[in-house]
Design an enzyme around this catalytic site. Structure first.
Site, mmCIF file in Angstrom:
data_model
loop_
_atom_site.group_PDB
_atom_site.id
_atom_site.type_symbol
_atom_site.label_atom_id
_atom_site.label_comp_id
_atom_site.label_asym_id
_atom_site.label_seq_id
_atom_site.Cartn_x
_atom_site.Cartn_y
_atom_site.Cartn_z
ATOM 1 N N ASN A 42 0.760 -1.222 -0.121
ATOM 2 C CA ASN A 42 -0.150 0.042 0.101
ATOM 3 C C ASN A 42 0.867 1.241 0.007
ATOM 4 O OD1 ASN A 42 0.519 -1.015 2.658
ATOM 5 N ND2 ASN A 42 -1.172 0.165 3.592
ATOM 6 N N ILE A 43 0.329 2.419 -0.600
ATOM 7 C CA ILE A 43 0.884 3.756 -0.781
ATOM 8 C C ILE A 43 -0.069 4.715 -0.196
ATOM 9 C CG2 ILE A 43 2.073 5.271 -2.388
ATOM 10 C CD1 ILE A 43 2.252 2.910 -4.458
ATOM 11 N N GLU A 44 0.203 5.227 0.686
ATOM 12 C CA GLU A 44 -0.495 6.080 1.591
ATOM 13 C C GLU A 44 -0.288 7.745 1.062
ATOM 14 O OE1 GLU A 44 -0.890 5.569 5.677
ATOM 15 O OE2 GLU A 44 -2.249 3.873 5.299
ATOM 16 N N GLU A 55 -3.503 -4.463 -3.206
ATOM 17 C CA GLU A 55 -4.066 -5.002 -4.184
ATOM 18 C C GLU A 55 -3.952 -4.344 -5.452
ATOM 19 O OE1 GLU A 55 -5.248 -4.592 -1.244
ATOM 20 O OE2 GLU A 55 -6.419 -6.181 -0.488
ATOM 21 N N CYS A 86 -10.927 -3.964 -0.243
ATOM 22 C CA CYS A 86 -11.992 -3.180 -0.301
ATOM 23 C C CYS A 86 -12.807 -2.974 -1.618
ATOM 24 C CB CYS A 86 -11.385 -1.864 0.085
ATOM 25 S SG CYS A 86 -10.593 -1.051 -1.370
ATOM 26 N N CYS A 89 -10.752 -2.215 -4.781
ATOM 27 C CA CYS A 89 -10.087 -3.090 -5.242
ATOM 28 C C CYS A 89 -10.677 -4.303 -5.752
ATOM 29 C CB CYS A 89 -8.835 -3.604 -4.124
ATOM 30 S SG CYS A 89 -7.766 -2.495 -3.403
HETATM 31 N N1 THU Z 1 -5.194 -1.634 2.915
HETATM 32 C C1 THU Z 1 -4.812 -2.404 1.824
HETATM 33 O O1 THU Z 1 -3.647 -2.122 1.118
HETATM 34 N N2 THU Z 1 -5.436 -3.454 1.503
HETATM 35 C C2 THU Z 1 -6.400 -3.845 2.113
HETATM 36 O O2 THU Z 1 -6.921 -5.090 1.927
HETATM 37 C C3 THU Z 1 -6.754 -3.263 3.312
HETATM 38 C C4 THU Z 1 -6.474 -1.954 3.341
HETATM 39 C C5 THU Z 1 -4.542 -0.309 3.313
HETATM 40 C C6 THU Z 1 -5.076 1.033 2.926
HETATM 41 C C7 THU Z 1 -4.402 1.731 3.741
HETATM 42 O O3 THU Z 1 -3.214 2.196 3.461
HETATM 43 C C8 THU Z 1 -4.214 0.930 5.108
HETATM 44 O O4 THU Z 1 -4.253 -0.516 4.730
HETATM 45 C C9 THU Z 1 -5.438 1.022 6.218
HETATM 46 O O5 THU Z 1 -6.691 1.072 5.702
#
Ligand code: THU
Length: 128
Positions: A42-44, A55, A86, A89
């Protein structure tokens, strides 16, 4: 075992996540029928809404490598119960592989398996 390898790759890439806001790192690894594997974390973003889940990051690297057909995705997170992709995704994964197998595991080894078509029935909208 093949699934274990996919989970290990997702677990390794998880450490590359950019998650300074939630501190919740997620790794994912997508496998094609020919056995190619594409990883993503994940990239926030400070806007929060522009965050990209693990994903979708691995879908991006796979498509950029010319792949459009996926067999399985492994997801790893440090949660009590396995994360479930989510809605955004699910829709992006369904664009390519509507009945994708999904295996999601926690760092402590709790695992869950799903099929994308049970999480997102009827993904095609019929508008195009
Ligand atoms: N996140 C994912 O990358 N994949 C998931 O299936 C659940 C949530 C990430 C998004 C965000 O950066 C962090 O988890 C918290 O929601």
């Amino acid at each position: 075992m093949e699934i274990d390898k996919l989970i290990r790759i997702a677990s390794d890439v998880r450490e590359k996540a950019y998650a300074p806001y939630s501190k919740f790192q997620v790794g994912a690894a997508l496998r094609t029928p020919s056995g190619q594997i594409y990883a993503g974390a994940n990239i926030e973003n400070i806007s929060l809404g522009l965050t990209i889940c693990a994903e979708r990051v691995c879908v991006g690297s796979a498509v950029a490598a010319g792949e459009k057909d996926f067999e399985m995705i492994a997801i790893v997170a440090d949660s009590e119960i396995p994360v479930v992709p989510c809605g955004a995704c699910r829709q992006v994964l369904a664009e390519f592989s509507p009945s994708l197998k999904i295996v999601s595991t926690t760092l402590s080894g709790v695992a869950a398996e799903f099929r994308l078509d049970e999480l997102l029935p009827k993904p095609k909208q019929g508008i195009l």
